[in-house]
Design an enzyme around this catalytic site. Sequence first.
Site, short mmCIF file in Angstrom:
data_model
loop_
_atom_site.label_atom_id
_atom_site.label_comp_id
_atom_site.label_asym_id
_atom_site.label_seq_id
_atom_site.Cartn_x
_atom_site.Cartn_y
_atom_site.Cartn_z
N LYS A 9 0.82 -1.21 0.00
CA LYS A 9 0.00 0.00 0.00
C LYS A 9 0.86 1.27 0.00
CE LYS A 9 -3.83 -2.23 2.49
NZ LYS A 9 -4.82 -2.06 3.58
N TYR A 49 -12.16 -2.44 -3.75
CA TYR A 49 -12.63 -2.63 -2.37
C TYR A 49 -14.16 -2.66 -2.28
CZ TYR A 49 -8.08 -2.25 -0.02
OH TYR A 49 -6.81 -2.48 0.46
N ASN A 112 -1.81 0.05 7.05
CA ASN A 112 -1.29 -1.24 7.53
C ASN A 112 -0.40 -1.95 6.51
OD1 ASN A 112 -3.31 -2.01 5.81
ND2 ASN A 112 -4.37 -3.37 7.23
N HIS A 115 -2.06 -5.45 1.72
CA HIS A 115 -3.33 -6.17 1.64
C HIS A 115 -3.04 -7.55 1.06
CE1 HIS A 115 -7.42 -7.23 0.35
NE2 HIS A 115 -6.86 -7.60 -0.79
N GLU A 126 -8.83 -10.41 -7.60
CA GLU A 126 -7.86 -9.34 -7.38
C GLU A 126 -6.63 -9.50 -8.28
OE1 GLU A 126 -7.32 -9.32 -3.12
OE2 GLU A 126 -9.38 -8.66 -2.77
P1 CMP Z 1 -7.23 -4.64 3.75
O1 CMP Z 1 -6.71 -6.03 3.95
O2 CMP Z 1 -6.61 -3.84 2.68
O3 CMP Z 1 -8.82 -4.71 3.51
C1 CMP Z 1 -9.67 -3.60 3.80
C2 CMP Z 1 -8.96 -2.52 4.56
O4 CMP Z 1 -9.77 -1.59 5.23
C3 CMP Z 1 -8.14 -3.15 5.67
O5 CMP Z 1 -7.03 -3.85 5.12
C4 CMP Z 1 -7.80 -1.92 6.51
O6 CMP Z 1 -6.58 -1.32 6.15
C5 CMP Z 1 -8.92 -0.94 6.18
N1 CMP Z 1 -9.65 -0.52 7.36
C6 CMP Z 1 -9.72 0.75 7.80
N2 CMP Z 1 -10.46 0.81 8.91
C7 CMP Z 1 -10.87 -0.45 9.21
C8 CMP Z 1 -11.65 -1.02 10.24
N3 CMP Z 1 -12.19 -0.27 11.21
N4 CMP Z 1 -11.85 -2.35 10.22
C9 CMP Z 1 -11.32 -3.12 9.22
N5 CMP Z 1 -10.56 -2.61 8.21
C10 CMP Z 1 -10.33 -1.29 8.21
#
Ligand code: CMP
Length: 137
Positions: A9, A49, A112, A115, A126
């Site tokens: 990311k 998403y 984070n 993904h 994806e």
């Molecule tokens: P990802 O695996 O990319 O899939 C969806 C993303 O939403 C997740 O990682 C997080 O980075 C993001 N996200 C932001 N806020 C939340 C939340 N409260 N709960 C879950 N995912 C979140």
Amino acid sequence: MKRTLLMIKPDAVSKGVIGRILFMLEENGFKIVAIRSKRFSRNEAERFYEVHRERPFFEDLVNFITEGTVVGVMVEHEDAVRRLRDLVGATDPKEARPGTIRAIFGESIERNAVHASDSPESARRELNFFFHEDSSD
Ligand code: CMP
């Protein structure tokens, strides 16, 4: 299912840790099959998403993922989806097992670092999104 997607990311790309994340993949037995960097348009981010469209964090997620370059990595491993999710760690870096990618490089639940596809069906979708081919088998 042997192949899945890791997406690095914008937070991790701007910190300059692409190489360290690729190194962790190889160290853990993943074969890197293809790599593509791209900048998501809003429309692409919303489609990528789309399962989260109704979630309260959706708008923030789309803003974040379009803020800079992302890197899609097609990886291959036996039981690839599960093995990659183990290496990536919990969504919230605070809860991620030490030594996982998110524990090392993640800053918050949103920023984070990476993904990983959450199922073989998501992996197929994806990977197709990044690489325009069905790479499942
Ligand atoms: P990802 O695996 O990319 O899939 C969806 C993303 O939403 C997740 O990682 C997080 O980075 C993001 N996200 C932001 N806020 C939340 C939340 N409260 N709960 C879950 N995912 C979140």
